[in-house]
Motif scaffolding. Structure first.
Motif, PDB file in Angstrom:
ATOM      1  N   ALA A   1       2.705   9.816   6.061  1.00 39.89           N
ATOM      2  CA  ALA A   1       1.498  10.160   6.821  1.00 39.89           C
ATOM      3  C   ALA A   1       0.239   9.904   5.992  1.00 39.89           C
ATOM      4  O   ALA A   1      -0.857   9.810   6.542  1.00 39.89           O
ATOM      5  CB  ALA A   1       1.553  11.623   7.259  1.00 39.89           C
ATOM      6  N   ALA A   2       0.395   9.799   4.684  1.00 42.68           N
ATOM      7  CA  ALA A   2      -0.729   9.450   3.815  1.00 42.68           C
ATOM      8  C   ALA A   2      -0.865   7.936   3.755  1.00 42.68           C
ATOM      9  O   ALA A   2       0.046   7.194   4.132  1.00 42.68           O
ATOM     10  CB  ALA A   2      -0.504  10.013   2.418  1.00 42.68           C
ATOM     11  N   SER A   3      -1.997   7.453   3.266  1.00 48.08           N
ATOM     12  CA  SER A   3      -2.185   6.009   3.141  1.00 48.08           C
ATOM     13  C   SER A   3      -2.983   5.700   1.881  1.00 48.08           C
ATOM     14  O   SER A   3      -3.759   6.522   1.394  1.00 48.08           O
ATOM     15  CB  SER A   3      -2.880   5.425   4.373  1.00 48.08           C
ATOM     16  N   PHE A   4      -2.755   4.510   1.351  1.00 48.14           N
ATOM     17  CA  PHE A   4      -3.444   4.014   0.168  1.00 48.14           C
ATOM     18  C   PHE A   4      -4.073   2.673   0.484  1.00 48.14           C
ATOM     19  O   PHE A   4      -3.724   2.025   1.477  1.00 48.14           O
ATOM     20  CB  PHE A   4      -2.459   3.852  -1.003  1.00 48.14           C
TER      21      PHE A   4
ATOM     22  N   PHE B   1      -0.220  -0.743   5.627  1.00 48.95           N
ATOM     23  CA  PHE B   1      -1.488  -0.307   6.212  1.00 48.95           C
ATOM     24  C   PHE B   1      -2.393   0.281   5.122  1.00 48.95           C
ATOM     25  O   PHE B   1      -2.136   1.370   4.611  1.00 48.95           O
ATOM     26  CB  PHE B   1      -1.256   0.727   7.308  1.00 48.95           C
ATOM     27  N   GLY B   2      -3.427  -0.454   4.747  1.00 48.67           N
ATOM     28  CA  GLY B   2      -4.336   0.011   3.722  1.00 48.67           C
ATOM     29  C   GLY B   2      -5.388   0.946   4.293  1.00 48.67           C
ATOM     30  O   GLY B   2      -6.155   0.573   5.181  1.00 48.67           O
ATOM     31  N   ASN B   3      -5.409   2.187   3.793  1.00 48.46           N
ATOM     32  CA  ASN B   3      -6.382   3.161   4.260  1.00 48.46           C
ATOM     33  C   ASN B   3      -6.509   4.254   3.203  1.00 48.46           C
ATOM     34  O   ASN B   3      -5.931   4.136   2.126  1.00 48.46           O
ATOM     35  CB  ASN B   3      -5.968   3.746   5.621  1.00 48.46           C
ATOM     36  N   THR B   4      -7.202   5.328   3.482  1.00 45.31           N
ATOM     37  CA  THR B   4      -7.447   6.371   2.485  1.00 45.31           C
ATOM     38  C   THR B   4      -7.135   7.766   3.013  1.00 45.31           C
ATOM     39  O   THR B   4      -7.750   8.747   2.610  1.00 45.31           O
ATOM     40  CB  THR B   4      -8.915   6.323   2.024  1.00 45.31           C
TER      41      THR B   4
ATOM     42  N   THR C   1      10.556   5.315  -0.184  1.00 43.38           N
ATOM     43  CA  THR C   1       9.087   5.345  -0.192  1.00 43.38           C
ATOM     44  C   THR C   1       8.647   6.795  -0.307  1.00 43.38           C
ATOM     45  O   THR C   1       8.927   7.607   0.569  1.00 43.38           O
ATOM     46  CB  THR C   1       8.521   4.715   1.092  1.00 43.38           C
ATOM     47  N   LEU C   2       7.984   7.108  -1.422  1.00 40.17           N
ATOM     48  CA  LEU C   2       7.542   8.485  -1.640  1.00 40.17           C
ATOM     49  C   LEU C   2       6.310   8.811  -0.810  1.00 40.17           C
ATOM     50  O   LEU C   2       6.207   9.891  -0.221  1.00 40.17           O
ATOM     51  CB  LEU C   2       7.240   8.707  -3.124  1.00 40.17           C
ATOM     52  N   ALA C   3       5.362   7.875  -0.756  1.00 42.93           N
ATOM     53  CA  ALA C   3       4.111   8.137  -0.046  1.00 42.93           C
ATOM     54  C   ALA C   3       3.452   6.826   0.343  1.00 42.93           C
ATOM     55  O   ALA C   3       3.594   5.811  -0.334  1.00 42.93           O
ATOM     56  CB  ALA C   3       3.160   8.965  -0.903  1.00 42.93           C
ATOM     57  N   GLY C   4       2.733   6.872   1.458  1.00 46.84           N
ATOM     58  CA  GLY C   4       1.999   5.711   1.926  1.00 46.84           C
ATOM     59  C   GLY C   4       2.607   5.115   3.180  1.00 46.84           C
ATOM     60  O   GLY C   4       3.816   5.203   3.416  1.00 46.84           O
ATOM     61  N   ALA C   5       1.740   4.511   4.001  1.00 42.78           N
ATOM     62  CA  ALA C   5       2.164   3.842   5.223  1.00 42.78           C
ATOM     63  C   ALA C   5       2.335   2.366   4.917  1.00 42.78           C
ATOM     64  O   ALA C   5       1.382   1.677   4.569  1.00 42.78           O
ATOM     65  CB  ALA C   5       1.129   4.046   6.332  1.00 42.78           C
TER      66      ALA C   5
ATOM     67  N   HIS D   1       0.825  -1.233   0.000  1.00 41.63           N
ATOM     68  CA  HIS D   1       0.000   0.000   0.000  1.00 41.63           C
ATOM     69  C   HIS D   1       0.850   1.270   0.000  1.00 41.63           C
ATOM     70  O   HIS D   1       0.546   2.242   0.691  1.00 41.63           O
ATOM     71  CB  HIS D   1      -0.944   0.012   1.214  1.00 41.63           C
ATOM     72  N   ILE D   2       1.918   1.252  -0.821  1.00 40.70           N
ATOM     73  CA  ILE D   2       2.808   2.408  -0.873  1.00 40.70           C
ATOM     74  C   ILE D   2       3.178   2.730  -2.326  1.00 40.70           C
ATOM     75  O   ILE D   2       2.992   1.918  -3.229  1.00 40.70           O
ATOM     76  CB  ILE D   2       4.103   2.184  -0.062  1.00 40.70           C
TER      77      ILE D   2
END
Length: 466
Positions: free
Chosen positions: A137-140, A127-130, A120-124, A107-108
């Motif tokens: 700090a963002a999530s996918f 942890f899958g989330n929106t 890792t540019l973005a995503g936790a 999920h990144i």
């Protein structure tokens, strides 16, 4: 042989196995054995030390141990430990030649620079989330396709959340369009709905985004202001050429555009479909042996590359005639990198699960997200070897760091025994490994048969030349 990756040049060469007179070889690294099915070797011991010294000067290499009648090519460079990737899915390049890919099991969204640094540019991770936010700090939720616009903003199909997410070059993540699962058309931003969006492509001709809306079996358009509309597709799964809602698709996954015409090419199961900006759908390429997962348009060569996830091949296609042929792959699942060693010969590389394609800005390679754990570089010139950009066998995790960067190729001929060391090969040019990194190598072979290869590096004793 000129080999390049992005804008990073790889020096030529097939070196001859000859040793200059009065040269003593010292400082051999510990032998590093690698199986061609695993590809990656990393020097961990040098001259008795636990790690090689910083600023290591490499002058020669030797290889031995392969027991099949094959030519061996070593792609020599530097790295740290192999960078791991769990499940690479979508991929693209920005205007500077940086490579981005989604790792949907983790999920990144990750970034791979021209110098091999992977972050890792973005995503936790995991942890899958929106959640919108910046960086980790963002999530996918199962990010899938990815594309880059003219300002180097990234757009991601967040399949699990049914949204299109935007990432700025600084890593700021926002929701660009979509909300819950469904089909809401002629709407803007979060008022629109998608159902498991898969592929996404920025179209410079019309300055817009196109999305393969997998669950809705439609091709959608998003303006740069976030207005969403349907270009083509009835919403029912079928093969039907036509226009707008009079056309039907079966399983839309990856897609690409021709920036000179605005035409869209869609990987639709056993076919590649062409969609005009006005929504007219035709089927110029039919009959793949497996399932077309993605396609990439080469505007210079005026041809299409297609990833077949069922027959384990990458094809080159003529969209005017409908003809296609295997460019990479053997029609059987595998992870060997390969090299023809003959002019015009077919490459011996085997592919594991071709998923998505991205052409390097200099058109030297196609980067292939090849199932789990690996991103491969397939040269457009088939007389060059393929190699693994990121990942290695058996490690479905996420690690950042310095990935392998190739510098020079060296070929060894014939067949050796398990114990017979070949004579050291003097490298075409001395290689200086950057401080803090290690000599590393990958192996390509002229046969699809896996074999073990032992490799050791050394330094020339310059005092012996005085």
């Amino acid at each position: 042989m000129a080999i390049s990756r992005g804008s990073t040049s790889t020096k030529s060469a097939v070196a001859k196995a000859s040793t200059p007179q009065a040269v003593a070889y010292t400082g051999f690294s510990q032998a590093n054995s690698v199986t061609t099915a695993y590809l990656y070797g990393n020097v961990t011991s040098w001259g008795g030390a636990s790690v090689p010294p910083n600023d290591t000067l490499i002058t020669h290499v030797t290889a031995w141990g392969w027991t099949v009648n094959a030519l061996i090519l070593l792609r020599i460079g530097y790295g740290s430990d192999p960078v791991a990737v769990a499940s690479p899915a979508g991929s693209c390049f920005d205007s500077a030649g940086n490579f981005y890919f989604t790792d949907n099991n983790r999920h990144i969204v990750r970034k791979f620079t021209k110098t091999g640094l992977t972050t890792t540019l973005a995503g936790a991770d995991g942890f899958g989330n929106t959640n919108d936010g910046t960086g980790t700090a963002a999530s996918f939720s199962t990010p899938q396709g990815i594309t880059c616009d003219a300002q180097d903003n990234l757009y991601v199909t967040d399949q699990g959340s049914h949204r299109i997410r935007k990432i700025t070059p600084a890593g700021v993540v926002t929701t660009f369009a979509g909300s819950s699962s469904g089909y809401s058309d002629n709407a803007t931003g979060t008022s629109a709905q998608f159902n498991q969006p898969w592929g996404i492509e920025y179209d410079a001709f019309n300055n817009c985004l196109y999305v393969a809306d997998y669950g809705n079996v439609r091709i959608r358009k998003i303006t740069m202001a976030g207005a969403v509309s349907t270009v083509a597709g009835s919403g029912s799964s079928a093969y039907q050429d036509g226009s707008g809602s009079g056309a039907s698709f079966t399983a839309v996954r990856g897609l690409t555009t021709d920036p000179a015409t605005g035409n869209i090419y869609v990987a639709d199961a056993l076919r590649v479909r062409q969609v005009t900006p006005a929504g007219a759908v035709t089927s110029p390429i039919i009959g793949f042996g497996g399932v077309a997962y993605d396609c990439a348009w080469d505007g210079v060569a005026q041809r299409l590359y297609v990833a077949d996830n069922g027959a384990f091949n990458v094809y080159t296609c003529n969209v005017s005639s409908g003809a296609f042929s295997v460019m990479w792959g053997q029609g059987a699942q595998g992870r060997n990198d390969g090299y023809s060693f003959t002019s015009g010969g077919s490459n011996t590389a085997t592919l594991y699960a071709p998923f998505s394609l991205a052409i390097t800005p200099d058109r030297s390679y196609i980067y292939l997200c090849d199932g789990t754990v690996r991103i491969r570089a397939l040269p457009i010139n088939q007389n060059l070897p393929s190699y693994t950009v990121i990942g290695h066998n058996g490690n479905q995790s996420t690690t950042n760091g310095q990935a392998f960067v190739p510098m020079v190729d060296v070929a060894f001929g014939g067949q050796t025994t398990a114990t017979g060391m070949s004579e050291p090969v003097v490298l075409p040019a001395s290689l200086r490994i950057p401080a803090g990194l290690r000599p590393a190598f990958q192996v390509a072979t002229s046969t699809t048969t896996a074999t073990a290869v032992n490799v050791a590096f050394g330094q020339q004793n310059t005092s012996a030349l005085e």
